[in-house]
Design an enzyme around this catalytic site. Structure first.
Site, PDB file in Angstrom:
ATOM      1  CE  LYS A  38      -2.093  -1.103   3.850  1.00 34.69           C
ATOM      2  NZ  LYS A  38      -1.374  -2.352   4.181  1.00 34.69           N
ATOM      3  NE  ARG A  65       2.252  -4.718  11.116  1.00 38.24           N
ATOM      4  CZ  ARG A  65       3.244  -4.538  10.233  1.00 38.24           C
ATOM      5  NH1 ARG A  65       4.423  -5.061  10.446  1.00 38.24           N
ATOM      6  NH2 ARG A  65       3.043  -3.820   9.153  1.00 38.24           N
ATOM      7  NE  ARG A 103       7.803  -2.428   6.044  1.00 38.87           N
ATOM      8  CZ  ARG A 103       6.495  -2.348   6.288  1.00 38.87           C
ATOM      9  NH1 ARG A 103       5.693  -1.862   5.359  1.00 38.87           N
ATOM     10  NH2 ARG A 103       5.994  -2.753   7.420  1.00 38.87           N
TER      11      ARG A 103
HETATM   12  P1  AP5 Z   1       4.808  -1.670   1.779  1.00 40.19           P
HETATM   13  O1  AP5 Z   1       4.513  -0.804   0.618  1.00 40.19           O
HETATM   14  O2  AP5 Z   1       5.584  -1.090   2.912  1.00 40.19           O
HETATM   15  O3  AP5 Z   1       3.469  -2.392   2.284  1.00 40.19           O
HETATM   16  P2  AP5 Z   1       2.241  -1.802   3.120  1.00 40.19           P
HETATM   17  O4  AP5 Z   1       1.020  -2.477   2.607  1.00 40.19           O
HETATM   18  O5  AP5 Z   1       2.284  -0.317   3.133  1.00 40.19           O
HETATM   19  O6  AP5 Z   1       2.626  -2.407   4.524  1.00 40.19           O
HETATM   20  P3  AP5 Z   1       2.548  -1.756   5.970  1.00 40.19           P
HETATM   21  O7  AP5 Z   1       3.245  -2.768   6.863  1.00 40.19           O
HETATM   22  O8  AP5 Z   1       3.065  -0.361   6.026  1.00 40.19           O
HETATM   23  O9  AP5 Z   1       1.039  -1.780   6.213  1.00 40.19           O
HETATM   24  P4  AP5 Z   1       0.334  -1.776   7.549  1.00 40.19           P
HETATM   25  O10 AP5 Z   1      -1.054  -1.587   7.136  1.00 40.19           O
HETATM   26  O11 AP5 Z   1       0.617  -2.968   8.393  1.00 40.19           O
HETATM   27  O12 AP5 Z   1       1.082  -0.614   8.362  1.00 40.19           O
HETATM   28  P5  AP5 Z   1       0.784   0.930   8.559  1.00 40.19           P
HETATM   29  O13 AP5 Z   1       2.053   1.655   8.450  1.00 40.19           O
HETATM   30  O14 AP5 Z   1      -0.385   1.372   7.764  1.00 40.19           O
HETATM   31  O15 AP5 Z   1       5.589  -2.968   1.202  1.00 40.19           O
HETATM   32  C1  AP5 Z   1       6.090  -3.960   2.082  1.00 40.19           C
HETATM   33  C2  AP5 Z   1       7.442  -4.496   1.539  1.00 40.19           C
HETATM   34  O16 AP5 Z   1       7.204  -5.220   0.333  1.00 40.19           O
HETATM   35  C3  AP5 Z   1       8.454  -3.389   1.172  1.00 40.19           C
HETATM   36  O17 AP5 Z   1       9.742  -3.819   1.537  1.00 40.19           O
HETATM   37  C4  AP5 Z   1       8.325  -3.261  -0.352  1.00 40.19           C
HETATM   38  O18 AP5 Z   1       9.547  -2.853  -0.952  1.00 40.19           O
HETATM   39  C5  AP5 Z   1       7.952  -4.682  -0.757  1.00 40.19           C
HETATM   40  N1  AP5 Z   1       7.038  -4.733  -1.905  1.00 40.19           N
HETATM   41  C6  AP5 Z   1       5.923  -3.985  -2.101  1.00 40.19           C
HETATM   42  N2  AP5 Z   1       5.332  -4.319  -3.258  1.00 40.19           N
HETATM   43  C7  AP5 Z   1       6.074  -5.333  -3.804  1.00 40.19           C
HETATM   44  C8  AP5 Z   1       5.957  -6.116  -4.998  1.00 40.19           C
HETATM   45  N3  AP5 Z   1       4.950  -5.936  -5.886  1.00 40.19           N
HETATM   46  N4  AP5 Z   1       6.882  -7.051  -5.224  1.00 40.19           N
HETATM   47  C9  AP5 Z   1       7.900  -7.244  -4.351  1.00 40.19           C
HETATM   48  N5  AP5 Z   1       8.081  -6.548  -3.215  1.00 40.19           N
HETATM   49  C10 AP5 Z   1       7.165  -5.595  -2.937  1.00 40.19           C
HETATM   50  O19 AP5 Z   1       0.306   0.917  10.093  1.00 40.19           O
HETATM   51  C11 AP5 Z   1       1.219   0.654  11.136  1.00 40.19           C
HETATM   52  C12 AP5 Z   1       0.442   0.567  12.449  1.00 40.19           C
HETATM   53  O20 AP5 Z   1      -0.199   1.824  12.712  1.00 40.19           O
HETATM   54  C13 AP5 Z   1      -0.683  -0.470  12.471  1.00 40.19           C
HETATM   55  O21 AP5 Z   1      -0.202  -1.738  12.871  1.00 40.19           O
HETATM   56  C14 AP5 Z   1      -1.653   0.130  13.519  1.00 40.19           C
HETATM   57  O22 AP5 Z   1      -1.203  -0.140  14.817  1.00 40.19           O
HETATM   58  C15 AP5 Z   1      -1.506   1.632  13.260  1.00 40.19           C
HETATM   59  N6  AP5 Z   1      -2.508   2.141  12.305  1.00 40.19           N
HETATM   60  C16 AP5 Z   1      -2.270   2.645  11.047  1.00 40.19           C
HETATM   61  N7  AP5 Z   1      -3.411   3.012  10.447  1.00 40.19           N
HETATM   62  C17 AP5 Z   1      -4.412   2.739  11.342  1.00 40.19           C
HETATM   63  C18 AP5 Z   1      -5.823   2.872  11.290  1.00 40.19           C
HETATM   64  N8  AP5 Z   1      -6.454   3.368  10.202  1.00 40.19           N
HETATM   65  N9  AP5 Z   1      -6.528   2.489  12.376  1.00 40.19           N
HETATM   66  C19 AP5 Z   1      -5.923   2.011  13.481  1.00 40.19           C
HETATM   67  N10 AP5 Z   1      -4.588   1.829  13.580  1.00 40.19           N
HETATM   68  C20 AP5 Z   1      -3.832   2.191  12.509  1.00 40.19           C
END
Ligand code: AP5
Length: 217
Positions: free
Chosen positions: A13, A171, A127
Site C-alpha cells: 500500500k 498484524r 523491508r
Molecule cells: P509496503 O509498501 O511497505 O506495504 P504496506 O502495505 O504499506 O505495509 P505496511 O506494513 O506499512 O502496512 P500496515 O497496514 O501494516 O502498516 P501501517 O504503516 O499502515 O511494502 C512492504 C514491503 O514489500 C516493502 O519492503 C516493499 O519494498 C515490498 N514490496 C511492495 N510491493 C512489492 C511487490 N509488488 N513485489 C515485491 N516486493 C514488494 O500501520 C502501522 C500501524 O499503525 C498499524 O499496525 C496500527 O497499529 C496503526 N494504524 C495505522 N493506520 C491505522 C488505522 N487506520 N486504524 C488504526 N490503527 C492504525
C-alpha cells in the site's frame, strides 16, 4: 479524486501510494506514517499509538479518526487524496465518508491489493524505510542503490519495530481488511481487486488502469 488503498500489512500500500501520488499529483495520506511521526516526536498521541503498534494491534478508532479528519482539512487534500492504511473497518469508512460529504466529495475508488501470507512475511522481514521521507525499500525486491541510504533524499534507512517476526504474526492475524469493509465498497460498485504479487511496475500499472489514469509512455 479520492482513493482508498486496502490490503493486508505488507501488501504494498505504502509503496504504491507513493507511486500513485507521483503519477496523479494527489497527496498521499498514511495513518501509519502519521503515527510513526508522532512516535518519533514523542507526543502523547505517539506514546498511545506505540503501545498498540508494538502489539500489532489497531490504534483505537476515536483517536485515529480525529487525526485523519484533521489531516483531511489541510489545503493539500482539498482536491483529492490517496488514503493508505485508512479505513481499517466500517466505522472508519463511515467517518471518512462523513468528513468528505461535508466537503461535497466522496470516495471514487477503493483498490484492494491481494497478496498471499507467505509473501507478506517475506516482504515485511526484508523491508527498510527512510527515517526522513518514508520511502520504502526491500533488501531483495527493491534495494536502495547504496545499502542503508535513501535514493530519494539521502536519509537513513531503518527497519520498523513492528516488522519483528512476533509482531508481524499478530498484524497478519488482526489486521487484514475485514469482510464487511470490503463489502462496504463492493456494494457501492467502486471496489477493484488487484493482484499484488506481480512485479512493482505491473502493480502500479494495474492500479492506474483501475482509476482510469494509465497512460502508456
Ligand atoms: P509496503 O509498501 O511497505 O506495504 P504496506 O502495505 O504499506 O505495509 P505496511 O506494513 O506499512 O502496512 P500496515 O497496514 O501494516 O502498516 P501501517 O504503516 O499502515 O511494502 C512492504 C514491503 O514489500 C516493502 O519492503 C516493499 O519494498 C515490498 N514490496 C511492495 N510491493 C512489492 C511487490 N509488488 N513485489 C515485491 N516486493 C514488494 O500501520 C502501522 C500501524 O499503525 C498499524 O499496525 C496500527 O497499529 C496503526 N494504524 C495505522 N493506520 C491505522 C488505522 N487506520 N486504524 C488504526 N490503527 C492504525
Amino acid at each position: 479524486m479520492y482513493i482508498v488503498l486496502l490490503g493486508p500489512p505488507g501488501a504494498g500500500k505504502g509503496t504504491q501510494a507513493q507511486r500513485l501520488a507521483e503519477a496523479t499529483g494527489l497527496v498521499h495520506i498514511s495513518t501509519g506514517d502519521m503515527f510513526r511521526e508522532h512516535v518519533r516526536k514523542g507526543t502523547e498521541l505517539g506514546q498511545l499509538a506505540k503501545s498498540y503498534m508494538d502489539r500489532g494491534e489497531l490504534v483505537p478508532d476515536e483517536v485515529t479518526i480525529a487525526m485523519l479528519v484533521e489531516r483531511l482539512g489541510q489545503p493539500d487534500a482539498a482536491k483529492g487524496a490517496i488514503f493508505d492504511g485508512f479505513p481499517r473497518n466500517v466505522a472508519q469508512a463511515k467517518a471518512l465518508d462523513d468528513a468528505l460529504a461535508k466537503r461535497g466529495a466522496a470516495i471514487d475508488h477503493a483498490l484492494l491489493i491481494e497478496v498471499s501470507d507467505d509473501e507478506l512475511v517475506a516482504r515485511l522481514g526484508g523491508r527498510w524505510m527512510c527515517r526522513q521521507c518514508g520511502a520504502v525499500y526491500h533488501e531483495r525486491n527493491d534495494p536502495p542503490k547504496t545499502p542503508g541510504v535513501c535514493d530519494r533524499c539521502g536519509g537513513e534507512l531503518y527497519q520498523r519495530d513492528d516488522d519483528k517476526p512476533d509482531v508481524v504474526r499478530a498484524r497478519l492475524e488482526k489486521q487484514k481488511p475485514p469482510a464487511d469493509l470490503i463489502e462496504y465498497y463492493r456494494a457501492r460498485g467502486i471496489l477493484r481487486t488487484i493482484d499484488g504479487e506481480q512485479p512493482l511496475d505491473a502493480v502500479t500499472k494495474a492500479l492506474l488502469e483501475a482509476i482510469g489514469s494509465w497512460q502508456s509512455a
